[in-house]
Design a protein around this motif. Structure first.
Motif, short mmCIF file in Angstrom:
data_model
loop_
_atom_site.label_atom_id
_atom_site.label_comp_id
_atom_site.label_asym_id
_atom_site.label_seq_id
_atom_site.Cartn_x
_atom_site.Cartn_y
_atom_site.Cartn_z
N GLU A 77 -41.06 34.50 -10.35
CA GLU A 77 -42.44 34.35 -10.86
C GLU A 77 -42.59 33.05 -11.64
N LEU A 78 -41.59 32.72 -12.44
CA LEU A 78 -41.64 31.48 -13.21
C LEU A 78 -41.59 30.27 -12.27
N TRP A 79 -40.72 30.32 -11.27
CA TRP A 79 -40.63 29.22 -10.30
C TRP A 79 -41.97 29.03 -9.58
N THR A 133 -43.46 20.32 -10.08
CA THR A 133 -42.38 19.80 -9.24
C THR A 133 -42.84 18.54 -8.52
N SER A 134 -43.97 18.62 -7.88
CA SER A 134 -44.49 17.44 -7.16
C SER A 134 -44.86 16.32 -8.11
N TYR A 172 -35.07 24.08 -11.32
CA TYR A 172 -35.96 22.94 -11.51
C TYR A 172 -35.18 21.62 -11.58
N ALA A 173 -34.15 21.57 -12.43
CA ALA A 173 -33.38 20.34 -12.58
C ALA A 173 -32.72 19.96 -11.27
N SER A 222 -43.88 22.03 -3.28
CA SER A 222 -44.56 23.33 -3.29
C SER A 222 -43.63 24.48 -3.63
N GLY A 223 -42.31 24.21 -3.66
CA GLY A 223 -41.35 25.27 -3.91
C GLY A 223 -40.91 26.00 -2.66
N GLU A 224 -41.50 25.64 -1.53
CA GLU A 224 -41.07 26.25 -0.27
C GLU A 224 -39.61 25.91 0.02
N ALA A 225 -39.20 24.70 -0.34
CA ALA A 225 -37.80 24.26 -0.20
C ALA A 225 -37.21 24.08 -1.59
N VAL A 226 -35.94 24.38 -1.73
CA VAL A 226 -35.21 24.23 -2.99
C VAL A 226 -33.97 23.40 -2.70
#
Length: 366
Positions: free
Chosen positions: A39-41, A50-51, A77-78, A106-110
Motif C-alpha cells: 500500500e505504501l509503495w 518515483t518518476s 524505493y532506494a 509507475s511501480g509496475e517494474a521494480v
C-alpha cells in the motif's frame, strides 16, 4: 556549491515526508515482516515520487531517501531509483528509456542491483551471464536486476528470464533480500564503459542519504525518550553524559548528510565525484554505526526490546554499514583512488618537466 534544494526538490521531499509519516507506522512495519508494504509503495508511485527522480536529480533523491530512512519504510524505493530509474535515464538508449522508465516510474517494474558484485559474474559476447550474488536487497520484489560483470560492464536482467534463480535470504534489516544465481541468463547491456563507476558512485551516495535519515530518526527517538523519561526526579536529557552522547550522534548525522549532499550535487553538476561518493559512503558506514548504537543505548533497557521502534533503526543502520562496504574497506578503496590520482598527476608533472627541459636544451643549441 549550493546545497539549497530547488522548489521542486523541496516540494517532493515534503510530500514524501507526509506519506512516510502517515503510512510507515510502527504497527504497519511490524505487520509487513521482511516484505515490502504494498500500500505504501502504491501511494509513493501514485504520488509521482518515483518518476519525479528524473527531474529532481540525485540531490533530490537523497532528500527523499532521508525521509524514507527516518521511518525505515519497507519499500524498494532506494533500490529502484539507484539501480533502475537513474541508470536507465543517464545511460540507457532511447529505446530503453522509452520502454523501462514509464514502468519503473509507475511501480509496475521494480529494480535492484547486484552490488557489490566483487567480480562475481561473467558475460559471454552474446550477453549471457553466469554467477551468484549471495544477498541482493529487495530481490524478492524486483522485476529487473542491474548486474555488473567482471569487466565492469552493466547488464539488465529480468528476474523471470530463463537461467535466473532467486532464493529468499534474511539480512540484518528486513530488506526482502534474496540470493541471485544466473546460469547463462540472457541480459541487455546498459551504457558504455564509464557507466559502472558512475552508477556505483550515485548508488553509494543515495544509500548514504538513506543512512542520514535512519540516523536522524534514531536520534529523534532518543531525544524524545530522554526528554520525557525521568530518573531521580529529573529528565535523563539533563545528565551531562546523555547530552554529550546525543551531541556526538548529532554531529555524526550531520557529517553523513553534508557529505552525501556534496557528492550528489557534484554528480548532478557533472563534476568528478568518485572520491566524494566514497567519502559519503565511509561516513555513512562508520558514523552511521555509531549513531544507531547511541540511539539504542540512550533508551537504556527499553533499547534492548526487539519490538521497540528504535531497534528497527539499529537494524537498518547496521545493514547499511555492511551494505556500503564497512568503513575499513571503503577507506582502503578511497586511499587507492587518491594515490592513483597523485601518481597520475606526478607522471604528468614529470612529463611536463621533461618537455620544458627539452625545450631549454633546444633553445641553448639554437
Amino acid at each position: 556549491m549550493d546545497f539549497h534544494p530547488s522548489e521542486e526538490q523541496a516540494a517532493a521531499a515534503a510530500l514524501a515526508a507526509r506519506i512516510f509519516r502517515d503510512l510507515a507506522t510502527h504497527e504497519r512495519l511490524a505487520a509487513a515482516g521482511t516484505g515490502s508494504d504494498a500500500e505504501l509503495w502504491k501511494a509513493l508511485t501514485a504520488a509521482g515520487l518515483t518518476s519525479a527522480v528524473e527531474e529532481v536529480g540525485l540531490l533530490g533523491l537523497v532528500l527523499l531517501l532521508e525521509e524514507q530512512g527516518r521511518t525505515t519504510a519497507q519499500v524498494p524505493y532506494a533500490a529502484t531509483c539507484a539501480y533502475g530509474i537513474l541508470p536507465v535515464a543517464a545511460h540507457g538508449s532511447p529505446e530503453q528509456r522509452a520502454r523501462l522508465l514509464p514502468a519503473l516510474g509507475s511501480g509496475e517494474a521494480v529494480a535492484t542491483g547486484a552490488f557489490p558484485a566483487r567480480r562475481a559474474f561473467t558475460a559471454t559476447p552474446d550477453g549471457r551471464l553466469t554467477g551468484t550474488a549471495p544477498a541482493v536487497p529487495w530481490l524478492r520484489e524486483a522485476t529487473h536486476v542491474l548486474v555488473p560483470d567482471r569487466d565492469r560492464a552493466l547488464w539488465l536482467v529480468r528476474t523471470d528470464a530463463p537461467g535466473v534463480g532467486t532464493r529468499p535470504v534474511e539480512t540484518t534489516a528486513p530488506w526482502s533480500a534474496g540470493r541471485l544465481t544466473l546460469t547463462g541468463a540472457r541480459a541487455e547491456r546498459l551504457g558504455g564503459p564509464d557507466a559502472h563507476d558512475a552508477v556505483l558512485a550515485a548508488a553509494r551516495t543515495a544509500f548514504a542519504g538513506l543512512q542520514a535519515g535512519v540516523c536522524a530518526g534514531s536520534l529523534a527517538r532518543a531525544v524524545e525518550y530522554t526528554s520525557t523519561r525521568e530518573q531521580f526526579g529529573r529528565p535523563l536529557s539533563t545528565n551531562q553524559g546523555v547530552m554529550l552522547r546525543a551531541a556526538d550522534a548529532y554531529m555524526d548525522t550531520e557529517a553523513i548528510r553534508v557529505t552525501a549532499y556534496e557528492a550528489a550535487w557534484r554528480i548532478d553538476e557533472g563534476l568528478p565525484a568518485r572520491e566524494h561518493a566514497l567519502t559519503a559512503a565511509w561516513w555513512a558506514s562508520e558514523a552511521g554505526k555509531r549513531v544507531v548504537h547511541a540511539g539504542q543505548h540512550l533508551h537504556g533497557g527499553m533499547g534492548a526490546d526487539l519490538d521497540h521502534p528504535v531497534h528497527r533503526h539499529f537494524l537498518w543502520g547496521r545493514q547499511l554499514d555492511a551494505y556500503l562496504g564497512c568503513g575499513s574497506e571503503l577507506l582502503s578503496e578511497l586511499g587507492a583512488l587518491i594515490s592513483e590520482g597523485e601518481n597520475s598527476e606526478g607522471e604528468n608533472s614529470d612529463a611536463g618537466n621533461s618537455e620544458r627541459e627539452n625545450e631549454g636544451e633546444t633553445h641553448e643549441r639554437r
